[in-house]
Design a protein around this motif. Structure first.
Motif, PDB file in Angstrom:
ATOM      1  N   VAL A 217       0.809  -1.280   0.026  1.00 45.28           N
ATOM      2  CA  VAL A 217       0.140  -0.003  -0.209  1.00 45.28           C
ATOM      3  C   VAL A 217       0.822   1.229  -0.005  1.00 45.28           C
ATOM      4  O   VAL A 217       0.308   2.331  -0.615  1.00 45.28           O
ATOM      5  CB  VAL A 217      -1.053   0.022   1.131  1.00 45.28           C
ATOM      6  CG1 VAL A 217      -1.984  -1.128   1.219  1.00 45.28           C
ATOM      7  CG2 VAL A 217      -0.256   0.145   2.501  1.00 45.28           C
ATOM      8  N   THR A 218       2.151   1.213   0.601  1.00 44.41           N
ATOM      9  CA  THR A 218       3.013   2.385   0.488  1.00 44.41           C
ATOM     10  C   THR A 218       3.687   2.496  -0.732  1.00 44.41           C
ATOM     11  O   THR A 218       4.257   3.573  -1.041  1.00 44.41           O
ATOM     12  CB  THR A 218       3.845   2.313   1.551  1.00 44.41           C
ATOM     13  OG1 THR A 218       5.012   1.115   1.518  1.00 44.41           O
ATOM     14  CG2 THR A 218       3.359   2.280   3.140  1.00 44.41           C
ATOM     15  N   GLY A 219       3.907   1.443  -1.552  1.00 44.66           N
ATOM     16  CA  GLY A 219       4.510   1.629  -2.812  1.00 44.66           C
ATOM     17  C   GLY A 219       5.837   1.058  -2.688  1.00 44.66           C
ATOM     18  O   GLY A 219       6.671   0.804  -3.741  1.00 44.66           O
ATOM     19  N   LEU A 220       6.343   0.906  -1.368  1.00 45.56           N
ATOM     20  CA  LEU A 220       7.971   0.627  -1.228  1.00 45.56           C
ATOM     21  C   LEU A 220       8.254  -0.965  -2.034  1.00 45.56           C
ATOM     22  O   LEU A 220       9.109  -1.069  -2.171  1.00 45.56           O
ATOM     23  CB  LEU A 220       8.194   0.332   0.388  1.00 45.56           C
ATOM     24  CG  LEU A 220       8.057   1.786   0.709  1.00 45.56           C
ATOM     25  CD1 LEU A 220       8.290   1.492   2.087  1.00 45.56           C
ATOM     26  CD2 LEU A 220       9.311   2.854   0.435  1.00 45.56           C
ATOM     27  N   ASP A 221       7.428  -1.970  -2.258  1.00 43.23           N
ATOM     28  CA  ASP A 221       7.486  -3.081  -2.679  1.00 43.23           C
ATOM     29  C   ASP A 221       7.830  -2.929  -4.274  1.00 43.23           C
ATOM     30  O   ASP A 221       8.683  -3.796  -4.605  1.00 43.23           O
ATOM     31  CB  ASP A 221       6.405  -4.053  -2.333  1.00 43.23           C
ATOM     32  CG  ASP A 221       6.803  -5.686  -2.407  1.00 43.23           C
ATOM     33  OD1 ASP A 221       7.930  -5.793  -1.990  1.00 43.23           O
ATOM     34  OD2 ASP A 221       5.956  -6.444  -2.779  1.00 43.23           O
ATOM     35  N   THR A 222       7.392  -2.037  -4.881  1.00 47.27           N
ATOM     36  CA  THR A 222       7.510  -1.804  -6.360  1.00 47.27           C
ATOM     37  C   THR A 222       8.461  -0.709  -6.630  1.00 47.27           C
ATOM     38  O   THR A 222       8.597  -0.487  -7.863  1.00 47.27           O
ATOM     39  CB  THR A 222       6.182  -1.553  -6.843  1.00 47.27           C
ATOM     40  OG1 THR A 222       5.451  -0.749  -6.404  1.00 47.27           O
ATOM     41  CG2 THR A 222       5.199  -3.006  -6.752  1.00 47.27           C
ATOM     42  N   ALA A 223       9.053  -0.016  -5.731  1.00 48.63           N
ATOM     43  CA  ALA A 223       9.514   1.361  -6.010  1.00 48.63           C
ATOM     44  C   ALA A 223      10.808   0.788  -6.712  1.00 48.63           C
ATOM     45  O   ALA A 223      11.570   0.001  -6.190  1.00 48.63           O
ATOM     46  CB  ALA A 223       9.690   2.034  -4.826  1.00 48.63           C
ATOM     47  N   PRO A 224      11.358   1.600  -7.763  1.00 49.62           N
ATOM     48  CA  PRO A 224      12.542   1.311  -8.718  1.00 49.62           C
ATOM     49  C   PRO A 224      13.833   1.629  -7.797  1.00 49.62           C
ATOM     50  O   PRO A 224      14.507   2.664  -8.354  1.00 49.62           O
ATOM     51  CB  PRO A 224      12.334   2.146  -9.887  1.00 49.62           C
ATOM     52  CG  PRO A 224      11.522   3.076  -9.417  1.00 49.62           C
ATOM     53  CD  PRO A 224      10.506   2.683  -8.532  1.00 49.62           C
ATOM     54  N   LEU A 225      14.068   0.857  -6.771  1.00 54.31           N
ATOM     55  CA  LEU A 225      15.243   1.294  -6.086  1.00 54.31           C
ATOM     56  C   LEU A 225      16.436   0.543  -6.338  1.00 54.31           C
ATOM     57  O   LEU A 225      17.553   0.812  -5.831  1.00 54.31           O
ATOM     58  CB  LEU A 225      14.858   0.858  -4.596  1.00 54.31           C
ATOM     59  CG  LEU A 225      13.562   1.674  -3.928  1.00 54.31           C
ATOM     60  CD1 LEU A 225      13.453   1.184  -2.494  1.00 54.31           C
ATOM     61  CD2 LEU A 225      13.742   3.312  -3.960  1.00 54.31           C
ATOM     62  N   GLY A 226      16.296  -0.423  -7.384  1.00 55.09           N
ATOM     63  CA  GLY A 226      17.338  -1.247  -7.435  1.00 55.09           C
ATOM     64  C   GLY A 226      18.643  -0.607  -8.224  1.00 55.09           C
ATOM     65  O   GLY A 226      19.810  -1.047  -7.992  1.00 55.09           O
ATOM     66  N   ARG A 227      18.182   0.419  -9.159  1.00 58.66           N
ATOM     67  CA  ARG A 227      19.477   1.109  -9.700  1.00 58.66           C
ATOM     68  C   ARG A 227      20.501   1.860  -8.764  1.00 58.66           C
ATOM     69  O   ARG A 227      21.532   2.287  -9.067  1.00 58.66           O
ATOM     70  CB  ARG A 227      19.084   1.968 -10.646  1.00 58.66           C
ATOM     71  CG  ARG A 227      18.218   3.107 -10.212  1.00 58.66           C
ATOM     72  CD  ARG A 227      17.336   3.814 -11.408  1.00 58.66           C
ATOM     73  NE  ARG A 227      16.527   2.947 -12.032  1.00 58.66           N
ATOM     74  CZ  ARG A 227      15.518   3.466 -13.092  1.00 58.66           C
ATOM     75  NH1 ARG A 227      15.537   4.527 -13.486  1.00 58.66           N
ATOM     76  NH2 ARG A 227      14.773   2.536 -13.552  1.00 58.66           N
ATOM     77  N   PHE A 228      19.680   2.127  -7.482  1.00 55.26           N
ATOM     78  CA  PHE A 228      20.505   2.891  -6.358  1.00 55.26           C
ATOM     79  C   PHE A 228      21.375   1.889  -5.563  1.00 55.26           C
ATOM     80  O   PHE A 228      21.965   2.156  -4.539  1.00 55.26           O
ATOM     81  CB  PHE A 228      19.707   3.828  -5.731  1.00 55.26           C
ATOM     82  CG  PHE A 228      18.753   4.794  -6.499  1.00 55.26           C
ATOM     83  CD1 PHE A 228      19.520   5.682  -7.089  1.00 55.26           C
ATOM     84  CD2 PHE A 228      17.503   4.571  -6.569  1.00 55.26           C
ATOM     85  CE1 PHE A 228      18.665   6.615  -7.892  1.00 55.26           C
ATOM     86  CE2 PHE A 228      16.654   5.403  -7.319  1.00 55.26           C
ATOM     87  CZ  PHE A 228      17.407   6.397  -8.107  1.00 55.26           C
ATOM     88  N   GLN A 229      20.928   0.646  -5.573  1.00 56.30           N
ATOM     89  CA  GLN A 229      21.658  -0.386  -4.763  1.00 56.30           C
ATOM     90  C   GLN A 229      23.118  -0.936  -5.345  1.00 56.30           C
ATOM     91  O   GLN A 229      23.013  -1.384  -6.610  1.00 56.30           O
ATOM     92  CB  GLN A 229      20.798  -1.664  -4.512  1.00 56.30           C
ATOM     93  CG  GLN A 229      21.470  -2.852  -3.735  1.00 56.30           C
ATOM     94  CD  GLN A 229      21.313  -2.267  -2.183  1.00 56.30           C
ATOM     95  OE1 GLN A 229      20.660  -1.834  -1.591  1.00 56.30           O
ATOM     96  NE2 GLN A 229      22.474  -2.564  -1.625  1.00 56.30           N
ATOM     97  N   LEU A 328      12.572  -4.008  -4.344  1.00 50.19           N
ATOM     98  CA  LEU A 328      12.742  -4.847  -2.948  1.00 50.19           C
ATOM     99  C   LEU A 328      12.384  -6.269  -3.238  1.00 50.19           C
ATOM    100  O   LEU A 328      13.103  -7.320  -2.923  1.00 50.19           O
ATOM    101  CB  LEU A 328      12.058  -4.264  -1.874  1.00 50.19           C
ATOM    102  CG  LEU A 328      11.925  -4.978  -0.632  1.00 50.19           C
ATOM    103  CD1 LEU A 328      13.218  -5.117   0.137  1.00 50.19           C
ATOM    104  CD2 LEU A 328      11.005  -4.254   0.171  1.00 50.19           C
ATOM    105  N   SER A 329      11.357  -6.343  -4.175  1.00 53.58           N
ATOM    106  CA  SER A 329      10.748  -7.688  -4.387  1.00 53.58           C
ATOM    107  C   SER A 329      11.320  -8.319  -5.565  1.00 53.58           C
ATOM    108  O   SER A 329      10.680  -9.543  -5.864  1.00 53.58           O
ATOM    109  CB  SER A 329       9.170  -7.580  -4.277  1.00 53.58           C
ATOM    110  OG  SER A 329       8.931  -6.579  -5.307  1.00 53.58           O
ATOM    111  N   SER A 330      11.907  -7.979  -6.288  1.00 49.20           N
ATOM    112  CA  SER A 330      12.643  -8.377  -7.458  1.00 49.20           C
ATOM    113  C   SER A 330      12.841 -10.172  -7.454  1.00 49.20           C
ATOM    114  O   SER A 330      12.721 -10.628  -8.453  1.00 49.20           O
ATOM    115  CB  SER A 330      13.607  -7.637  -8.161  1.00 49.20           C
ATOM    116  OG  SER A 330      13.195  -6.429  -8.566  1.00 49.20           O
ATOM    117  N   ALA A 331      13.422 -10.528  -6.562  1.00 49.25           N
ATOM    118  CA  ALA A 331      13.918 -11.917  -6.472  1.00 49.25           C
ATOM    119  C   ALA A 331      12.990 -12.779  -5.574  1.00 49.25           C
ATOM    120  O   ALA A 331      13.211 -13.911  -5.191  1.00 49.25           O
ATOM    121  CB  ALA A 331      15.368 -12.006  -5.825  1.00 49.25           C
TER     122      ALA A 331
END
Length: 354
Positions: A217-229, A328-331
């Motif tokens: 519901v917060t969108g954290l699960d799908t946020a495109p954060l991978g490019r910053f990891q 966060l949930s890609s794997a």
């Protein structure tokens, strides 16, 4: 030589999700799975493993997990689910077909299989996860250890360690689960050794809803954060209270990383020296992509050079199931299908070009 439209390497959750998404785009994928059944690495995880996400968040497209959506499925339930999914999937799955090398050829790819045969493919999806490439860090004196040394990849149950002195290295979910299980069921004397303290997430915070509800519901699960990891991330331990209580009770205890090993003797940072029977490395995995080495597609830590799953070196090459591939949930079961749809769209556009 047989020519394929898209070769999907790996028949676990990532490969199955990729094949489904490619079929929806009108492509004809063939899944190449090294083992005898299309369940990926799940049959090889330790016996007590359960999902951290409820069944209601753990389905692939087109087939609900089934049962109580709030329960946390066991390893064997996940295996059975993936086998059902493979049976109903409208794509060819070839088991016992391990890919040993992929090379660029004639605008596409040439796949060499372990049995000596070859396949040509216009595009390739690498979906082999990381289970086949466990991370074994260079810890002081580890090579001289004379006791039992294994990665959590090879751990199944606590019985072989009954009454022993065991050190589990790591601070993630698997490390904490295995250490607590050894202390409780094998009555082993167990220490959890890590460079940083364990970080915790409550499994059901804020009114009893599962953590994954709030991530969604917060969108954290799908946020495109991978490019910053940058590099592997140490995830917080998702806990319903049992594991935190076990550590607080000292079963297992948590210690800073040991400073040296000589034979069976381990030296801790406070100078204490003791005999250790076994060390379990719960230190994560690296991408299992050695077959791509001939393409020069890999970078640091054998990781692929990509953006959101699309190769930066070869336009017909894509990835599914990488840790932090995009989010966060890609794997995970709950997130792999989103990435699969994204790469399927890009590959379909690439293959539609003259």
């Amino acid at each position: 030589m047989e020519h394929l439209d898209v070769a999907v390497i790996g028949g676990g959750q990532s490969g199955l999700a990729a094949a489904h998404a490619l079929r929806r785009r009108g492509r004809t994928p063939v899944v190449l799975e090294a083992s005898a059944r299309a369940a990926g690495s799940w049959p090889h995880y330790y016996d007590s493993l359960t999902l951290f996400s409820p069944a209601g968040y753990s389905s692939l497209p087109g087939l609900p997990f089934g049962g109580d959506p709030q329960r946390y499925p066991h390893r064997d339930e996940v295996v059975a689910y993936l086998l059902r999914y493979a049976d109903q999937l409208d794509a060819e799955i070839r088991t016992g077909r391990r890919v040993s090398a992929v090379r660029a050829e004639d605008g596409g790819f040439l796949l060499a299989l372990e049995d000596g045969s070859h396949l040509a493919a216009r595009a390739v999806v690498a979906a082999t996860g990381g289970f086949g490439s466990p991370n074994r860090p260079a810890l002081p004196g580890l090579d001289s250890f004379t006791g039992t040394l294994l990665h959590v990849t090879d751990y199944r149950s606590p019985e072989p360690f009954a009454g022993q002195r065991v050190v589990v290295v790591g601070a993630g979910n698997s490390a904490v689960q295995v250490a607590a299980e050894l202390a409780a069921r094998a009555r082993a004397r167990v220490s959890l050794a890590s460079r940083a303290p364990v970080r915790w997430f409550k499994q059901r915070p804020l009114g009893g809803m599962d953590l994954h509800f709030w991530l969604k519901v917060t969108g954290l699960d799908t946020a495109p954060l991978g490019r910053f990891q940058r590099g592997p991330a140490t995830m917080a331990v998702i806990d319903d209270g049992r594991y935190r209580a076990a550590l607080a009770a000292g079963a297992p205890d948590r210690r800073p990383m040991f400073t040296s090993i000589e034979g069976s003797k381990m030296t801790w940072q406070d100078g204490t020296v003791e005999d250790v029977d076994a060390i379990v490395l719960a230190t994560g995995y690296r991408p299992d992509l050695g077959y791509l080495a001939p393409l020069d597609a890999l970078g640091v830590h054998r990781g692929p050079r990509h953006r959101d799953g699309i190769s930066l070196t070869h336009p017909g090459l894509a990835y599914v199931g990488l840790e932090w591939q995009r989010s966060l949930s890609s794997a995970s079961l709950r997130g792999v299908s989103r990435d699969a749809r994204r790469i399927a769209r890009r590959l379909a556009a690439h293959l539609a070009q003259p």
